[in-house]
Design a protein around this motif. Structure first.
Motif, mmCIF file in Angstrom:
data_model
loop_
_atom_site.group_PDB
_atom_site.id
_atom_site.type_symbol
_atom_site.label_atom_id
_atom_site.label_comp_id
_atom_site.label_asym_id
_atom_site.label_seq_id
_atom_site.Cartn_x
_atom_site.Cartn_y
_atom_site.Cartn_z
ATOM 1 N N UNK A 22 0.800 -1.220 0.000
ATOM 2 C CA UNK A 22 0.000 0.000 0.000
ATOM 3 C C UNK A 22 0.835 1.274 0.000
ATOM 4 N N UNK A 23 2.064 1.178 -0.530
ATOM 5 C CA UNK A 23 2.875 2.385 -0.643
ATOM 6 C C UNK A 23 2.323 3.277 -1.735
ATOM 7 N N UNK A 24 1.789 2.661 -2.783
ATOM 8 C CA UNK A 24 1.117 3.384 -3.850
ATOM 9 C C UNK A 24 -0.331 2.916 -3.904
ATOM 10 N N UNK A 25 -1.216 3.769 -4.362
ATOM 11 C CA UNK A 25 -2.625 3.408 -4.437
ATOM 12 C C UNK A 25 -2.832 2.331 -5.494
ATOM 13 N N UNK A 26 -3.923 1.540 -5.387
ATOM 14 C CA UNK A 26 -4.147 0.432 -6.331
ATOM 15 C C UNK A 26 -4.184 0.863 -7.792
ATOM 16 N N UNK A 27 -4.724 2.052 -8.066
ATOM 17 C CA UNK A 27 -4.795 2.481 -9.462
ATOM 18 C C UNK A 27 -3.405 2.724 -10.043
ATOM 19 N N UNK A 28 -2.496 3.227 -9.212
ATOM 20 C CA UNK A 28 -1.122 3.448 -9.675
ATOM 21 C C UNK A 28 -0.434 2.116 -9.946
ATOM 22 N N UNK A 29 -0.635 1.145 -9.050
ATOM 23 C CA UNK A 29 -0.050 -0.185 -9.247
ATOM 24 C C UNK A 29 -0.604 -0.820 -10.521
ATOM 25 N N UNK A 30 -1.921 -0.719 -10.720
ATOM 26 C CA UNK A 30 -2.542 -1.305 -11.911
ATOM 27 C C UNK A 30 -2.010 -0.644 -13.179
ATOM 28 N N UNK A 31 -1.825 0.671 -13.134
ATOM 29 C CA UNK A 31 -1.267 1.380 -14.288
ATOM 30 C C UNK A 31 0.152 0.886 -14.573
ATOM 31 N N UNK A 32 0.909 0.655 -13.500
ATOM 32 C CA UNK A 32 2.261 0.120 -13.665
ATOM 33 C C UNK A 32 2.263 -1.274 -14.260
ATOM 34 N N UNK A 33 1.292 -2.108 -13.863
ATOM 35 C CA UNK A 33 1.171 -3.454 -14.432
ATOM 36 C C UNK A 33 0.912 -3.380 -15.930
ATOM 37 N N UNK A 34 -0.014 -2.515 -16.331
ATOM 38 C CA UNK A 34 -0.326 -2.383 -17.759
ATOM 39 C C UNK A 34 0.905 -1.943 -18.544
ATOM 40 N N UNK A 35 1.644 -0.958 -18.018
ATOM 41 C CA UNK A 35 2.836 -0.486 -18.716
ATOM 42 C C UNK A 35 3.915 -1.560 -18.767
ATOM 43 N N UNK A 36 4.008 -2.364 -17.689
ATOM 44 C CA UNK A 36 4.990 -3.457 -17.673
ATOM 45 C C UNK A 36 4.673 -4.479 -18.765
ATOM 46 N N UNK A 37 3.393 -4.750 -18.986
ATOM 47 C CA UNK A 37 2.997 -5.696 -20.035
ATOM 48 C C UNK A 37 3.402 -5.184 -21.412
ATOM 49 N N UNK A 38 3.303 -3.855 -21.609
ATOM 50 C CA UNK A 38 3.680 -3.269 -22.895
ATOM 51 C C UNK A 38 5.194 -3.246 -23.061
ATOM 52 N N UNK A 39 5.904 -2.787 -22.031
ATOM 53 C CA UNK A 39 7.356 -2.624 -22.129
ATOM 54 C C UNK A 39 8.086 -3.955 -22.239
ATOM 55 N N UNK A 40 7.512 -5.017 -21.666
ATOM 56 C CA UNK A 40 8.139 -6.339 -21.769
ATOM 57 C C UNK A 40 7.731 -7.078 -23.038
ATOM 58 N N UNK A 41 6.843 -6.498 -23.829
ATOM 59 C CA UNK A 41 6.418 -7.120 -25.072
ATOM 60 C C UNK A 41 5.383 -8.206 -24.912
ATOM 61 N N UNK A 42 4.826 -8.365 -23.712
ATOM 62 C CA UNK A 42 3.803 -9.383 -23.520
ATOM 63 C C UNK A 42 2.499 -9.010 -24.213
ATOM 64 N N UNK A 43 2.245 -7.714 -24.340
ATOM 65 C CA UNK A 43 1.066 -7.234 -25.046
ATOM 66 C C UNK A 43 1.456 -6.035 -25.901
ATOM 67 N N UNK A 44 0.947 -5.938 -27.120
ATOM 68 C CA UNK A 44 1.148 -4.700 -27.881
ATOM 69 C C UNK A 44 0.347 -3.572 -27.231
ATOM 70 N N UNK A 45 0.798 -2.355 -27.424
ATOM 71 C CA UNK A 45 0.163 -1.209 -26.757
ATOM 72 C C UNK A 45 -1.317 -1.110 -27.093
ATOM 73 N N UNK A 46 -1.679 -1.388 -28.349
ATOM 74 C CA UNK A 46 -3.085 -1.250 -28.751
ATOM 75 C C UNK A 46 -3.985 -2.177 -27.931
ATOM 76 N N UNK A 47 -3.547 -3.425 -27.687
ATOM 77 C CA UNK A 47 -4.357 -4.374 -26.914
ATOM 78 C C UNK A 47 -4.338 -4.016 -25.428
ATOM 79 N N UNK A 48 -3.203 -3.520 -24.936
ATOM 80 C CA UNK A 48 -3.115 -3.157 -23.514
ATOM 81 C C UNK A 48 -4.008 -1.971 -23.200
#
Length: 590
Positions: A22-48
Motif C-alpha cells: 500500500x505504498x502506492x494506491x491500487x490504481x497506480x499499481x494497476x497502471x504500472x502493471x499495464x505499462x509493464x505488459x507493454x514494455x516487456x512485449x507481452x502485449x502490444x500497446x493497442x491491446x493493452x
C-alpha cells in the motif's frame, strides 16, 4: 512453462506485493502493471490500452456519473431521513434500519459510496440513541459489501468479470443474474450481523471524530415569517428534528425567552435557536416561510461575485476573539455573512449576536472567495474546508431517481445493452440539469476508472500468453481428481485469500482465467466457476483493507482483530450459501 508465462507470473506476484504494501494506491499499481505488459512485449500497446475503450469502462463511467447525480441531488438522503424518523431510541431497531438501508443503496451503487453516505447518519443516530458508534460502523460497512452480488452494478468487480467472460465465449453477466445467490447472502448476512455479529464488537467511544464527517454541530437562529405554515402549530408538529435534523434549543418571542416545550404554539416572528450540521442548516433555505437569521439583518450578497461557503476556525491572535458577531461587523467591513457558529464543549442559549467569540470557535462563513482568502492570510481565521451550499430543487431529485431507474430497467428487459443504457442515463442527467458535467467530472472517483481500465490488460495477457491454460493444467494435475465441488470450493477460498493483499478487481482478474480454463479442461460449466469467483471476490471481511472498511476503521477505533472476529464467521456463512446455491442455479455439468 514458457518464458512469457514465467514473466507474466513474475509481474503478477510483484503486483500482489505492491498491492499489499500500500505504498502506492491500487490504481497506480494497476497502471504500472499495464505499462509493464507493454514494455516487456507481452502485449502490444493497442491491446493493452483497449481496456479504456471497452464496454466495461464505459459502463463504469456511466454508473459513476449516475450515482454522483443521485448524491448531488440529495436523492439518497431520503433514506437517512427515514432512519432518523423511524429508528426511535432502540439500538437494535437502529442497527437493522441502518444495515437494510445501506445494503439496499449499495445494491445499485458502489459500496464505498453507500458507506460514505451513511456514515454521517450513523453518527447522528448513535448520538441521539446514546450508543457507541463503534457498535454500528462496522456492521454498516459489512452491510454495504453484502449486497455486492445483488446486481451487476453493485460493485465494479462484477463488471470486470462480466467484461472478461467474452474472452472465453461466455455471454456477459446480465443485470440481475447474480441475484439468486446475492439476495440470500445479503439477507442472511444482515441477519447474522443483527443477531450475533454486533455482540462481538467492542464498545468504544469515537471522541471528536464526528467532526471529520461533516457533522460538526452549528448554532444558528431562524425566524418564522408570516407566510410560514408552522405559525399557530405546536413545536412538536414542526418536526424540526425529523424533517431537518435540527434540535431547537430555545425560542425567543420579543424580549421573552421560552423553553422549547412540545406544546409551545409557534407565532409569527418567533426566533428559534437551533443546532445542526452545516448541511442540515443549509436546508432551511428550501423551507418556505423560514429564514436564517444570523447575527444581523444583512443585505443580500452580490450574486455576481464568486461566492463560496466555508468552515473557518478562529486561531490564536485572531482579531475576532473577544468580539461579538455584531460588533465584528464582518458584513459591513468585508461583505461576509456568518450563517452559524460552533463552540466545542459548550451549550449556547443566548442570542448569537451577543456571544463573545473564543479561540477555537468555528464559523460557517459565506462570501467572496478572494475576501475570505485575504482574511485567512491575515490570520483572522483558518479555513477548514469548503461547504457545498448549492441546493437543487426537489424536482431534480425525483428526475435523477427516474433516470437511474430507467437506466436499470432498459437493459433488464433487453431493450438496450447495459453500457449504452448507463451512458444514456449519464447524458440525460446532464441534459436535464440534475448535475453539470463539471460537477460530475470533479466528483467522479477517477481512480476506479484508471484501476479497471489498466487491470483489464492483465486479463488479456493471461489469455494471450497461455498463462491461464498453464495454471489450469497445473491445478487439474494436482487436485483435479478431488471432484468439481471441492474444486469450486478451492477457487472460492483462493479468491478470498487474494482479495486481502490485492484489490478485488485484480484478484478476480488473476483467478478467473485459471478457474474457467480448469472447468473447460474438466468439461465442466465455466460459468459456474465464474459466478463463484464473482461471489468470492466481494468477500472482503477479514481485514479492514476494503475501502468501505477503511472508511470506518479510524472513526470506530477498531483493530484488525475486530474485523477478523466478526468477518470470519460471516465469510464461512457466505461460503456455505454459495457452495449450495451456485451449483444449483448454474449446474456444474454442461
Amino acid at each position: 512453462m514458457t518464458f512469457e508465462i514465467g514473466l507474466l507470473l513474475a509481474i503478477v506476484v510483484t503486483a500482489g506485493v505492491l498491492f499489499s504494501l500500500e505504498r502506492w494506491s491500487p490504481d497506480v499499481v494497476a497502471l504500472g502493471v499495464m505499462l509493464a505488459l507493454v514494455l516487456t512485449g507481452l502485449l502490444p500497446a493497442a491491446r493493452a490500452f483497449a481496456g479504456f475503450g471497452s464496454d466495461t469502462v464505459m459502463l463504469i463511467l456511466g454508473v459513476l456519473i449516475l450515482t454522483t447525480a443521485l448524491q448531488r441531488t440529495g436523492a439518497v438522503d431520503v433514506l437517512g431521513r427515514f432512519i432518523l424518523r423511524h429508528a426511535g431510541d432502540s439500538p437494535r431497531r437502529l442497527l437493522l434500519l441502518v444495515m437494510v438501508a445501506c445494503s439496499g443503496a449499495s445494491a445499485f451503487m458502489s459500496n464505498t459510496a453507500a458507506t460514505a453516505l451513511f456514515v454521517p447518519v450513523v453518527f447522528a443516530v448513535a448520538k441521539r440513541a446514546s450508543i457507541a458508534a463503534s457498535k454500528l460502523l462496522l456492521p454498516l460497512a459489512f452491510a454495504s459489501i453484502l449486497s455486492s452480488s445483488v446486481s451487476l452494478i453493485s460493485t465494479s468487480t462484477n463488471i470486470v468479470i462480466s467484461g472478461l467472460l467474452p474472452l472465453y465465449d461466455q455471454a456477459p453477466l446480465t443485470m440481475f443474474e447474480l441475484s439468486p445467490v446475492g439476495v440470500p447472502i445479503a439477507i442472511v448476512g444482515v441477519a447474522y450481523l443483527w443477531l450475533f455479529g454486533h455482540r462481538l464488537l467492542p464498545d468504544r467511544g469515537v471522541g471528536d471524530t464526528l467532526t471529520q464527517f461533516g457533522l460538526r454541530e452549528y448554532l444558528t437562529e431562524i425566524v418564522l415569517l408570516p407566510t410560514s405554515p408552522l405559525v399557530g402549530k405546536p413545536l412538536a408538529d414542526a418536526q424540526f428534528a425529523a424533517q431537518l435534523g435540527l434540535r431547537v434549543l430555545r425560542v425567543a418571542r420579543g424580549t421573552r425567552v421560552l423553553s422549547p416545550a412540545d406544546d409551545l404554539e409557534l407565532q409569527v416572528h418567533d426566533v428559534l435557536l437551533v443546532e445542526g450540521n452545516s448541511e442540515d442548516i443549509l436546508k432551511i433555505k428550501d423551507i418556505a416561510g423560514i429564514e436564517i437569521r444570523p447575527d444581523l439583518q444583512y443585505a443580500a450578497p452580490d450574486e455576481s461575485s464568486p461566492s463560496t461557503l466555508v468552515e473557518a476556525i478562529l486561531l490564536p491572535g485572531s482579531w475576532l476573539i473577544g468580539r461579538t458577531l455584531k460588533s465584528a461587523g464582518l458584513f459591513e467591513r468585508h461583505e461576509l455573512t456568518v450563517l452559524a457558529m460552533n463552540r466545542h464543549g459548550g451549550t449556547i442559549l443566548r442570542k448569537l449576536s451577543q456571544i463573545a467569540l473564543r479561540m477555537g470557535d468555528v464559523l460557517l462563513v459565506q462570501g467572496d472567495k478572494d475576501r475570505i482568502a485575504d482574511l485567512e492570510r491575515g490570520r483572522m481565521f483558518r479555513v477548514l474546508g469548503e461547504v457545498d451550499g448549492e441546493r437543487l430543487p426537489a424536482g431534480r431529485r425525483t428526475l435523477a431517481v427516474a433516470i437511474f431507474a430507467l437506466s436499470i430497467l432498459l437493459p433488464s428487459f433487453g431493450l438496450l445493452a447495459l453500457p449504452v443504457s448507463a451512458l444514456l442515463g449519464a447524458f440525460l442527467v446532464f441534459l436535464t440539469g440534475c448535475i453539470s458535467p463539471e460537477e460530475a467530472y470533479r466528483d467522479i472517483e477517477w481512480k476506479a476508472v484508471i484501476l479497471i481500465g489498466s487491470i483489464l490488460a492483465l486479463g488479456t495477457a493471461m489469455t494471450a500468453t497461455g498463462t491461464d491454460r498453464w495454471l489450469a493444467a497445473q491445478i487439474v494435475a494436482t487436485v483435479g481428481q478431488l471432484g468439481p465441488v471441492p474444486l469450486l470450493a478451492g477457487f472460492f477460498w483462493l479468491t478470498v485469500l487474494l482479495t486481502q493483499p490485492m484489490s478485488n478487481q485484480a484478484a478476480a482478474v488473476v483467478v478467473l482465467p485459471a478457474a474457467i480454463q480448469t472447468a473447460l479442461q474438466l468439461e465442466l460449466n465455466p460459468r459456474t466457476f465464474a459466478i463463484m469467483v464473482a461471489v468470492a471476490a466481494s468477500c472482503s471481511y477479514l481485514t479492514p483493507l476494503e475501502p468501505s472498511c477503511l472508511m470506518v476503521y479510524g472513526p470506530g477505533r477498531y483493530r484488525f482483530s475486530d474485523f477478523l472476529r466478526v468477518g470470519a464467521p460471516l465469510t464461512v456463512i457466505i461460503f456455505g450459501i454459495a457452495l449450495l446455491l451456485v451449483p444449483m442455479v448454474w449446474p456444474l455439468r454442461l
